[in-house]
Design an enzyme around this catalytic site. Structure first.
Site, PDB file in Angstrom:
ATOM      1  N   SER A 127      -5.613   4.616  11.378  1.00  0.00           N
ATOM      2  CA  SER A 127      -4.619   5.113  10.639  1.00  0.00           C
ATOM      3  C   SER A 127      -4.981   5.679   9.392  1.00  0.00           C
ATOM      4  O   SER A 127      -6.278   5.386   8.447  1.00  0.00           O
ATOM      5  CB  SER A 127      -3.783   3.854   9.970  1.00  0.00           C
ATOM      6  OG  SER A 127      -3.004   3.898   8.980  1.00  0.00           O
ATOM      7  N   GLU A 129      -4.294   4.993   6.583  1.00  0.00           N
ATOM      8  CA  GLU A 129      -4.420   3.752   5.596  1.00  0.00           C
ATOM      9  C   GLU A 129      -6.041   3.560   5.456  1.00  0.00           C
ATOM     10  O   GLU A 129      -6.284   2.783   4.785  1.00  0.00           O
ATOM     11  CB  GLU A 129      -3.587   2.689   6.063  1.00  0.00           C
ATOM     12  CG  GLU A 129      -1.999   2.823   5.931  1.00  0.00           C
ATOM     13  CD  GLU A 129      -1.863   3.048   4.446  1.00  0.00           C
ATOM     14  OE1 GLU A 129      -2.116   2.232   3.593  1.00  0.00           O
ATOM     15  OE2 GLU A 129      -1.009   3.820   4.031  1.00  0.00           O
ATOM     16  N   TYR A 151      -3.491  -4.180   5.887  1.00  0.00           N
ATOM     17  CA  TYR A 151      -3.281  -3.487   7.045  1.00  0.00           C
ATOM     18  C   TYR A 151      -4.374  -2.556   7.360  1.00  0.00           C
ATOM     19  O   TYR A 151      -5.001  -2.288   8.207  1.00  0.00           O
ATOM     20  CB  TYR A 151      -1.879  -2.930   7.101  1.00  0.00           C
ATOM     21  CG  TYR A 151      -1.680  -2.015   8.069  1.00  0.00           C
ATOM     22  CD1 TYR A 151      -1.396  -2.393   9.577  1.00  0.00           C
ATOM     23  CD2 TYR A 151      -1.513  -0.616   8.061  1.00  0.00           C
ATOM     24  CE1 TYR A 151      -1.275  -1.567  10.644  1.00  0.00           C
ATOM     25  CE2 TYR A 151      -1.505   0.348   9.113  1.00  0.00           C
ATOM     26  CZ  TYR A 151      -1.132  -0.287  10.524  1.00  0.00           C
ATOM     27  OH  TYR A 151      -1.178   0.708  11.425  1.00  0.00           O
TER      28      TYR A 151
HETATM   29  P1  GDP Z   1       3.912   4.178   4.858  1.00  0.00           P
HETATM   30  O1  GDP Z   1       4.083   3.925   3.646  1.00  0.00           O
HETATM   31  O2  GDP Z   1       3.341   5.678   5.016  1.00  0.00           O
HETATM   32  O3  GDP Z   1       3.774   3.279   5.727  1.00  0.00           O
HETATM   33  O4  GDP Z   1       5.637   5.086   5.473  1.00  0.00           O
HETATM   34  P2  GDP Z   1       6.932   4.776   5.027  1.00  0.00           P
HETATM   35  O5  GDP Z   1       7.914   5.540   5.764  1.00  0.00           O
HETATM   36  O6  GDP Z   1       7.099   3.497   4.831  1.00  0.00           O
HETATM   37  O7  GDP Z   1       7.163   5.468   3.530  1.00  0.00           O
HETATM   38  C1  GDP Z   1       6.502   6.846   2.887  1.00  0.00           C
HETATM   39  C2  GDP Z   1       6.808   6.987   1.564  1.00  0.00           C
HETATM   40  O8  GDP Z   1       8.046   6.876   1.273  1.00  0.00           O
HETATM   41  C3  GDP Z   1       6.054   5.982   0.821  1.00  0.00           C
HETATM   42  O9  GDP Z   1       5.269   6.702  -0.163  1.00  0.00           O
HETATM   43  C4  GDP Z   1       7.260   5.455   0.018  1.00  0.00           C
HETATM   44  O10 GDP Z   1       6.920   4.846  -1.500  1.00  0.00           O
HETATM   45  C5  GDP Z   1       8.221   6.289   0.212  1.00  0.00           C
HETATM   46  N1  GDP Z   1       9.611   5.753  -0.225  1.00  0.00           N
HETATM   47  C6  GDP Z   1      10.584   5.879  -0.946  1.00  0.00           C
HETATM   48  N2  GDP Z   1      11.638   4.927  -0.775  1.00  0.00           N
HETATM   49  C7  GDP Z   1      11.526   4.499   0.229  1.00  0.00           C
HETATM   50  C8  GDP Z   1      12.180   3.238   0.901  1.00  0.00           C
HETATM   51  O11 GDP Z   1      13.329   3.065   0.504  1.00  0.00           O
HETATM   52  N3  GDP Z   1      11.680   2.716   1.891  1.00  0.00           N
HETATM   53  C9  GDP Z   1      10.206   3.173   2.297  1.00  0.00           C
HETATM   54  N4  GDP Z   1       9.850   2.573   3.375  1.00  0.00           N
HETATM   55  N5  GDP Z   1       9.657   4.087   1.786  1.00  0.00           N
HETATM   56  C10 GDP Z   1      10.055   4.727   0.516  1.00  0.00           C
END
Ligand code: GDP
Length: 328
Positions: A127, A129, A151
C-alpha cells in the site's frame, strides 16, 4: 493445463475484479474467505455473479495448519494475498490485532508456499501507506518507508518478509505498492464512495447533506479493475520485482465533490457540512506514485480518467437507489 490461483480476500473490491480477470484468462480460481463472510450476502455481493465459477474455502489465515493444508491440497501456481484487516483503530488492543492478523497471515502464506508448493508465485498487496509521511513527491520504489499508521506498519512488515524470503528461499514473491483505487465496488467508508453515494441520494431527494472532513486533502485515485491487471502481470513476469502502482496524478476531495455532483447536475457547495469528527491530521506532502518502472518493465500504465471513474460510481449508486425505490 489451466493455471490455478488462490485469492485471499476474493470478496473484496480487488479480489472480485481479479477473480473476473483470471476466469477470463482461463484460470481455475480458488477464493479464501472468512467463515463469517460466507453466510452474509452483504459480504459476498461482489462475487455473486461468479460464485458458481470459483471455488470458495473458508479458512482463517491466522491458522497456519489450515493455510498449509489448503495450499498443499490445491497446489496453486499463483497466490494473490489481498486480504487484510484495515479498520481504523481506536485502541492499543486494536493496533495489536491489526499487526498480528496481517503479519501472521502473510507469514502463514509464505510458509505454506515454501513447504507445500515452492513454485507458487505470490503477490502481496502492499500500500502507499508504507511510504506514509513522505518528504519526496512523487514516490517510487526507491523512496524510504515511513508508515504513519499501524495498518501501514503491518503492510511494511509483511513486505519486508516478502523481500526476505524471496532472497533466503528463492521463492517468486513480490509486493505491489498500490495507491488508492476506486470503483463502484469500493466500500462506503472511503471518501470516493461516500461522496458518490451521497450525490446519488441527494439527487433522488433521499438526503440533503454530506458531512465531510478536510476537502482540500488530495489523493492519487486510480481505477481498481486496472490495478488488478498490474497484479497479474507482476506474477507473470520474468523476475519477481516490487512496483509502485499509481496514476501519478493528484486530485483533491473538492474536485471529487465537483465531479460527482456535476454528474447529477447539482452544486456541491449547497450540500456539504464540514464536521470535526472527519478531519484527520494534516498531511505535509501528499502521497502520489510514480509508476515509470512497471511501465518500463511490464507495459502497465493507469489509463482510466478520474472523471470517468467518478461518473461510473455515481451512476452505479443512482441505479442501486432506484432499484431499492422500485422494490419498496
Ligand atoms: P485513505 O485515507 O487513503 O485510506 O482513503 P479515504 O478515502 O478514507 O480518504 C481519502 C482522503 O479524504 C483523506 O485525506 C481524508 O482526510 C479525506 N477526507 C475528507 N473527508 C473525509 C470523510 O468524510 N471520510 C473519509 N474517509 N475521508 C475524508
Amino acid at each position: 493445463m489451466a493455471k490455478k490461483a488462490i485469492i485471499t480476500g476474493i470478496n473484496g473490491q480487488d479480489g472480485s475484479y481479479l477473480a473476473e480477470l483470471l476466469l477470463d484468462k482461463g484460470y481455475k480460481v480458488y477464493g479464501i474467505i472468512r467463515r463469517s463472510s460466507i453466510e452474509s450476502t452483504d459480504k459476498t455481493r461482489n462475487i455473486e455473479h461468479i460464485i458458481d465459477k470459483v471455488h470458495l474455502s473458508t479458512c482463517s489465515l491466522e491458522n497456519s495448519l489450515a493455510v498449509y493444508k489448503l495450499f498443499a491440497s490445491i497446489q496453486p501456481d499463483e497466490c494473490y494475498h489481498l486480504a487484510a484487516t484495515s479498520f481504523v483503530s481506536y485502541s492499543l488492543e486494536d493496533d495489536l490485532s491489526i499487526m498480528m492478523n496481517n503479519f501472521t497471515a502473510t507469514h502463514n502464506i509464505l510458509l505454506s508456499v515454501i513447504e507445500a508448493c515452492p513454485k507458487c508465485r505470490v503477490y502481496f498487496a502492499g500500500s502507499s501507506e508504507i511510504f506514509g509521511d513522505v518528504n519526496v513527491s512523487p514516490q517510487n520504489e526507491k523512496t524510504s518507508y515511513n508508515p504513519r499508521s499501524v495498518y501501514g506498519i503491518s503492510k511494511l512488515s509483511s513486505h519486508q518478509l516478502i523481500k526476505n524470503y524471496r532472497k533466503q528461499y528463492g521463492i517468486y514473491a513480490c509486493t505491489g505498492f498500490t495507491y488508492n483505487h476506486e470503483s463502484p465496488r469500493r466500500g462506503c467508508a472511503f471518501v470516493t464512495r461516500k461522496i458518490t453515494s451521497a450525490a446519488a441520494s441527494i439527487a433522488l431527494e433521499r438526503a440533503s447533506y454530506i458531512d465531510l472532513g478536510n476537502i482540500d486533502a488530495a489523493r492519487d485515485w486510480g481505477y481498481a479493475p486496472e490495478y488488478v491487471r498490474a497484479m497479474q502481470l507482476m506474477l507473470n513476469a520474468e523476475i519477481p520485482k516490487d512496483y509502485v502502482i499509481a496514476t501519478g496524478k493528484l486530485h483533491t476531495v473538492r474536485e471529487l465533490l465537483e465531479t460527482a455532483f456535476n454528474v447529477v447536475g447539482l452544486d456541491y457547495r449547497n450540500h456539504i457540512r464540514i464536521k470535526k469528527e472527519f478531519i484527520r491530521p494534516a498531511e505535509e506532502v501528499a502521497l502520489v506514485g510514480d509508476s515509470t518502472e512497471i511501465y518500463k518493465d511490464l507495459g502497465w500504465k493507469a489509463r482510466a480518467k478520474f472523471e470517468e471513474i467518478i461518473q461510473e460510481m455515481v451512476e452505479n449508486d443512482l441505479r442501486i437507489l432506484r432499484m431499492e425505490q422500485n422494490k419498496a
